[in-house]
Structure formats: structure tokens, C-alpha cells
Design an enzyme around this catalytic site. Structure first.
Site, mmCIF file in Angstrom:
data_model
loop_
_atom_site.group_PDB
_atom_site.id
_atom_site.type_symbol
_atom_site.label_atom_id
_atom_site.label_comp_id
_atom_site.label_asym_id
_atom_site.label_seq_id
_atom_site.Cartn_x
_atom_site.Cartn_y
_atom_site.Cartn_z
ATOM 1 N N ARG A 12 64.447 -12.705 108.682
ATOM 2 C CA ARG A 12 63.717 -12.305 109.899
ATOM 3 C C ARG A 12 63.401 -13.539 110.770
ATOM 4 O O ARG A 12 64.038 -13.761 111.801
ATOM 5 C CB ARG A 12 62.442 -11.531 109.507
ATOM 6 C CG ARG A 12 61.771 -10.786 110.656
ATOM 7 C CD ARG A 12 60.893 -11.643 111.535
ATOM 8 N NE ARG A 12 59.830 -12.355 110.794
ATOM 9 C CZ ARG A 12 59.084 -13.280 111.361
ATOM 10 N NH1 ARG A 12 59.233 -13.602 112.641
ATOM 11 N NH2 ARG A 12 58.164 -13.931 110.650
ATOM 12 N N HIS A 21 52.493 -20.914 106.390
ATOM 13 C CA HIS A 21 53.797 -20.642 107.021
ATOM 14 C C HIS A 21 54.089 -21.819 107.959
ATOM 15 O O HIS A 21 53.603 -21.860 109.083
ATOM 16 C CB HIS A 21 53.654 -19.319 107.788
ATOM 17 C CG HIS A 21 54.844 -18.865 108.547
ATOM 18 N ND1 HIS A 21 55.598 -17.757 108.175
ATOM 19 C CD2 HIS A 21 55.422 -19.316 109.676
ATOM 20 C CE1 HIS A 21 56.575 -17.566 109.045
ATOM 21 N NE2 HIS A 21 56.491 -18.500 109.972
ATOM 22 N N HIS A 36 56.571 -24.390 110.007
ATOM 23 C CA HIS A 36 57.862 -24.813 110.567
ATOM 24 C C HIS A 36 57.914 -26.333 110.381
ATOM 25 O O HIS A 36 56.886 -26.993 110.248
ATOM 26 C CB HIS A 36 57.982 -24.376 112.028
ATOM 27 C CG HIS A 36 58.150 -22.887 112.148
ATOM 28 N ND1 HIS A 36 59.343 -22.288 112.470
ATOM 29 C CD2 HIS A 36 57.278 -21.878 111.935
ATOM 30 C CE1 HIS A 36 59.205 -20.977 112.463
ATOM 31 N NE2 HIS A 36 57.953 -20.692 112.149
ATOM 32 N N CYS A 56 61.385 -20.349 116.771
ATOM 33 C CA CYS A 56 60.743 -19.187 117.377
ATOM 34 C C CYS A 56 61.242 -19.009 118.804
ATOM 35 O O CYS A 56 61.267 -19.956 119.580
ATOM 36 C CB CYS A 56 59.230 -19.366 117.372
ATOM 37 S SG CYS A 56 58.380 -18.028 118.203
HETATM 38 C C1 LIG Z 1 55.209 -6.112 121.796
HETATM 39 C C2 LIG Z 1 56.293 -5.784 122.800
HETATM 40 C C3 LIG Z 1 57.015 -4.518 122.400
HETATM 41 C C4 LIG Z 1 55.609 -5.594 124.134
HETATM 42 O O1 LIG Z 1 56.581 -5.569 125.167
HETATM 43 P P1 LIG Z 1 56.359 -4.773 126.524
HETATM 44 O O2 LIG Z 1 57.555 -4.995 127.377
HETATM 45 O O3 LIG Z 1 55.028 -5.134 127.056
HETATM 46 O O4 LIG Z 1 56.298 -3.312 125.902
HETATM 47 P P2 LIG Z 1 56.385 -1.881 126.486
HETATM 48 O O5 LIG Z 1 55.517 -1.027 125.602
HETATM 49 O O6 LIG Z 1 56.144 -1.893 127.966
HETATM 50 O O7 LIG Z 1 57.920 -1.497 126.203
HETATM 51 C C5 LIG Z 1 59.001 -2.114 126.888
HETATM 52 C C6 LIG Z 1 60.307 -1.584 126.317
HETATM 53 O O8 LIG Z 1 60.425 -1.950 124.943
HETATM 54 C C7 LIG Z 1 60.528 -0.797 124.131
HETATM 55 N N1 LIG Z 1 59.783 -1.028 122.898
HETATM 56 C C8 LIG Z 1 58.454 -1.273 122.796
HETATM 57 N N2 LIG Z 1 58.138 -1.434 121.509
HETATM 58 C C9 LIG Z 1 59.268 -1.307 120.800
HETATM 59 C C10 LIG Z 1 59.557 -1.365 119.421
HETATM 60 N N3 LIG Z 1 58.616 -1.609 118.525
HETATM 61 N N4 LIG Z 1 60.836 -1.178 119.022
HETATM 62 C C11 LIG Z 1 61.797 -0.910 119.926
HETATM 63 N N5 LIG Z 1 61.578 -0.855 121.254
HETATM 64 C C12 LIG Z 1 60.313 -1.036 121.684
HETATM 65 C C13 LIG Z 1 59.927 0.335 124.955
HETATM 66 O O9 LIG Z 1 60.431 1.586 124.531
HETATM 67 C C14 LIG Z 1 60.391 -0.050 126.344
HETATM 68 O O10 LIG Z 1 61.758 0.294 126.485
HETATM 69 P P3 LIG Z 1 62.366 0.771 127.912
HETATM 70 O O11 LIG Z 1 61.562 1.975 128.275
HETATM 71 O O12 LIG Z 1 62.140 -0.400 128.840
HETATM 72 O O13 LIG Z 1 63.800 1.035 127.594
HETATM 73 C C15 LIG Z 1 57.296 -6.974 122.949
HETATM 74 O O14 LIG Z 1 56.637 -8.064 123.495
HETATM 75 C C16 LIG Z 1 57.928 -7.342 121.649
HETATM 76 O O15 LIG Z 1 58.708 -6.594 121.076
HETATM 77 N N6 LIG Z 1 57.593 -8.547 121.161
HETATM 78 C C17 LIG Z 1 58.116 -9.006 119.876
HETATM 79 C C18 LIG Z 1 58.285 -10.497 119.909
HETATM 80 C C19 LIG Z 1 58.748 -10.968 118.560
HETATM 81 O O16 LIG Z 1 59.326 -10.237 117.769
HETATM 82 N N7 LIG Z 1 58.503 -12.256 118.293
HETATM 83 C C20 LIG Z 1 58.894 -12.864 117.084
HETATM 84 C C21 LIG Z 1 58.037 -12.459 115.916
HETATM 85 S S1 LIG Z 1 56.492 -13.329 115.801
HETATM 86 C C22 LIG Z 1 56.944 -14.834 115.099
HETATM 87 O O17 LIG Z 1 58.092 -15.133 114.952
HETATM 88 C C23 LIG Z 1 55.866 -15.760 114.595
HETATM 89 C C24 LIG Z 1 55.702 -15.706 113.083
HETATM 90 C C25 LIG Z 1 55.238 -14.339 112.618
HETATM 91 O O18 LIG Z 1 56.927 -15.962 112.421
HETATM 92 C C26 LIG Z 1 54.661 -16.753 112.650
HETATM 93 C C27 LIG Z 1 54.855 -18.136 113.273
HETATM 94 O O19 LIG Z 1 55.737 -18.913 112.842
HETATM 95 O O20 LIG Z 1 54.137 -18.396 114.229
#
Ligand SMILES: CC(C)(COP(=O)([O-])OP(=O)([O-])OC[C@H]1O[C@@H](n2cnc3c(N)ncnc32)[C@H](O)[C@@H]1OP(=O)([O-])[O-])[C@@H](O)C(=O)NCCC(=O)NCCSC(=O)C[C@@](C)(O)CC(=O)[O-]
Length: 301
Positions: free
Chosen positions: A15, A207, A209, A240
Site C-alpha cells: 500500500r 511508521h 520514512h 507519499c
Molecule cells: C478523501 C478523498 C476521497 C476526498 O476527496 P474529494 O475530492 O474531496 O471527495 P469527494 O467526496 O468530493 O469525491 C470526489 C470523487 O471521488 C470519489 N470518491 C470519494 N471517495 C472515494 C472512495 N473512498 N473510493 C473511490 N472513490 C471515491 C467520489 O465518488 C467522487 O467521484 P466523481 O463523482 O468525481 O466521479 C480524497 O482526498 C482521497 O481519496 N484521498 C486519499 C489520499 C490518499 O490515499 N493518500 C495516501 C494515504 S495516507 C498516507 O500515505 C500516509 C500514511 C498513512 O502512510 C502515514 C504517513 O507516512 O504519513
């Protein structure tokens, strides 16, 4: 030096390691990686995320990946979910554990999840409630526990507050992420000392990096404070998408070598782990990011 007798290694390579990979990685390659990691003895293999594919395209095939893996008894295959939509996808895939992910800095919360810290908690509350009601385990992540790529240093008290909120939502464990890998042991200990009075150390994971090469030192310092859960990524995969220049997680092989040397048990086999890392590195067409894996490989040639 007081150290835990055993450590649970949480493998986040499939992931966190792959989510920022620019080239498409076929689901079959991810499935083989996850199965190989479980075969190496890892009891937790984070297997993807149900997030917006517009934000993180590499994770768009998580359902296919979960459908293809051979779920081993006793192994957990958690996924990240940012909202109810993600949780519903996780339910369909039959996962037993999800992770919600918050940040200790407002700017990072905005860049990563398009909302403020408070708004993110308003989203997480029903996710955690429904997941727990369905019998799932919920883990919480905090990004930027030492510093934020947009705001600079982050106050330990801010991390503690977010950790407390995640624990209050029912997270069984809070993983403290140095997202940009800038921390050194004194900063990490100051952060842990702020968090531990609110969320006990037996519910904390670290965690790191490895951007500045401090991850192993930070892990050792954390172990001495009683932390016994360490996240890492095979072959040091990763970076990230919302933290420019940040390198991968600390390599799982390097963490395991450290733990083996300290006589701390993990249940993980270093040769099998390194073989899994070598295979994914070969697929990606670059050397392993693990120094231990490179050293082991050089002995074989
Ligand atoms: C939170 C949102 C969804 C807000 O994003 P948004 O654009 O504000 O959300 P929205 O609710 O307005 O939805 C926009 C579009 O996304 C779709 N959508 C909405 N939710 C989903 C979902 N769950 N699965 C699939 N599709 C989804 C939704 O259906 C829509 O589709 P459209 O109508 O435009 O076709 C977005 O910002 C997002 O997905 N962010 C994820 C970012 C991410 O994954 N980052 C990496 C993980 S965190 C990390 O790596 C750190 C960590 C954990 O490892 C620790 C560290 O090292 O720091």
C-alpha cells in the site's frame, strides 16, 4: 537497555510502498507480493486502499488484489479507507481490518484528504462506528508527527491531540508517521512522551520514512520507550504522493536485521522477506532500497 521481547512488524509495502509508484503495477504482481510477504511470516500485510482513484490511481485495483490473494489464517490484510464510500468497498471485499488516516498538520490534511483535521474526524467517526459495529478492527494513522512538508515542525502536543481523538473513535492502535522522514531520536522521543500519557505505548506503532537515513535510529529509540509495533515496507518501497521528495518507508529487511540482532522475535524469515523484496524491485526495474537486501544479494553472487 529495556527492549520488548517481540515486535509485530506491519508490512505496508503493497500500500504505502506502491501507492506513489508512477508506472502501473499489475494486480497480479501485487497479489504475488502480498502472498510472498505473508509466506515470509508477516502477520500484517497492508494490501491497498479504497480511496478516490483520481487521487491515488495506483490503488484503484485494490478490490481485484484482495480477491486474488490467498488469505492465510492468522494474517491480517488491512486497507485504508478515508470515508464511508471506501468502507463500503472494504465490506464488499471481506476485509477484517481497516485504517483511517489523519494528520497532525492542517496543510497536510488538506493536501491528503481535501479537508481540515476537524472535517476529517467528522468523516472518520461514522466510518469507525460502522466498521466496529460490523466486527472489523480499526487502526488509526497520523501523518506528520515530527514535521509537515508545508508547515515545518509539528508540536508534539498537536500529535498527542490527534492520537487521543483516534483512540477515542475506537482505534485499537495508532500508527505515528514521520511522513517526510526528517525526525531524529530526540524529536521522536519528545513526540512519544507527549502521546503516551493519552494513548498508552502498547497501543502505539511507529511508521518512519527514511528520507534522511534516521529511521533505524528512531526505531531503536522507540523500542527503548516500549513501542513494540513497527511499520515498514519491503525493499524500502514508497514515498507519499502528498509529500514531495519524501522517500520510501524504512525497509522491512533492514528493520528485521536490526530486530534479529537485538534478539527480538518477529516470526519473520529474512531470506524469504528479502526474496520478496528482490522480486518486486526486479519488477520495478530498480535496485532494492534495503541495504540488508543488497548485502544479502551480494553474498549470493
Ligand atoms: C478523501 C478523498 C476521497 C476526498 O476527496 P474529494 O475530492 O474531496 O471527495 P469527494 O467526496 O468530493 O469525491 C470526489 C470523487 O471521488 C470519489 N470518491 C470519494 N471517495 C472515494 C472512495 N473512498 N473510493 C473511490 N472513490 C471515491 C467520489 O465518488 C467522487 O467521484 P466523481 O463523482 O468525481 O466521479 C480524497 O482526498 C482521497 O481519496 N484521498 C486519499 C489520499 C490518499 O490515499 N493518500 C495516501 C494515504 S495516507 C498516507 O500515505 C500516509 C500514511 C498513512 O502512510 C502515514 C504517513 O507516512 O504519513
Amino acid at each position: 537497555m529495556m527492549l520488548p521481547k517481540s515486535v509485530r512488524m506491519v508490512e505496508v509495502g503493497p500500500r504505502d510502498g506502491l501507492q506513489n509508484e508512477a508506472q502501473p503495477v499489475p494486480a497480479a504482481v501485487k497479489i504475488a507480493l502480498i502472498d510472498a510477504l505473508a509466506d515470509a511470516g508477516l502477520a500484517v500485510v497492508e494490501s491497498g486502499s479504497f480511496v478516490s482513484p483520481k487521487w491515488v490511481p495506483q490503488m484503484a485495483d485494490t478490490a481485484m488484489v484482495l480477491a486474488g490473494i490467498q488469505r492465510r489464517p492468522g494474517v491480517s490484510y488491512p486497507v485504508l479507507v478515508p470515508n464511508i464510500k471506501g468502507l463500503e468497498e472494504a465490506f464488499k471485499s471481506g476485509v477484517e481490518e481497516v485504517a483511517i488516516f489523519a494528520a497532525a498538520s492542517e496543510s497536510f490534511a488538506q493536501r491528503n484528504t481535501n479537508c481540515s483535521i476537524d472535517e476529517s474526524f467528522a468523516r472518520f467517526a461514522p466510518v469507525a462506528e460502522r466498521a466496529l459495529a460490523a466486527g472489523l478492527r480499526v487502526r488509526g494513522y497520523i501523518s506528520c508527527v515530527v514535521a509537515c512538508p508545508y508547515e515545518g515542525p509539528v508540536a508534539p502536543a498537536d500529535v498527542a491531540m490527534v492520537a487521543d481523538r483516534l483512540a477515542a473513535l475506537g482505534c485499537y492502535e495508532v500508527s505515528l508517521g514521520d511522513t517526510i522522514g526528517v525526525g531524529t531520536p530526540a524529536q521522536v522521543l519528545a513526540m512519544l512522551d507527549a502521546v503516551a500519557p493519552l494513548v498508552p505505548v502498547d497501543r502505539l506503532a511507529v511508521h518512519f520514512h527514511d528520507t534522511y537515513g534516521q529511521a533505524l535510529a528512531n526505531i531503536l529509540a522507540s523500542l527503548e520507550r516500549g513501542v513494540a509495533v513497527v511499520d515498514s515496507s519491503v525493499a524500502g518501497l514508497g514515498g507519499c504522493p502528498y509529500a514531495k521528495g519524501a522517500t520510501g518507508n524504512v525497509a522491512s529487511e533492514d528493520v528485521l536485521y536490526l530486530l534479529n540482532g537485538l534478539g527480538i522475535s518477529t516470526g519473520v524469515d529474512i531470506d524469504r522477506l528479502a526474496a520478496a523484496g528482490d522480486r518486486i524491485s526486479a519488477h520495478l526495474g530498480r535496485p532494492s532500497g534495503s541495504r540488508v537486501a543488497r548485502a544479502l544479494a551480494s553474498k549470493r553472487h
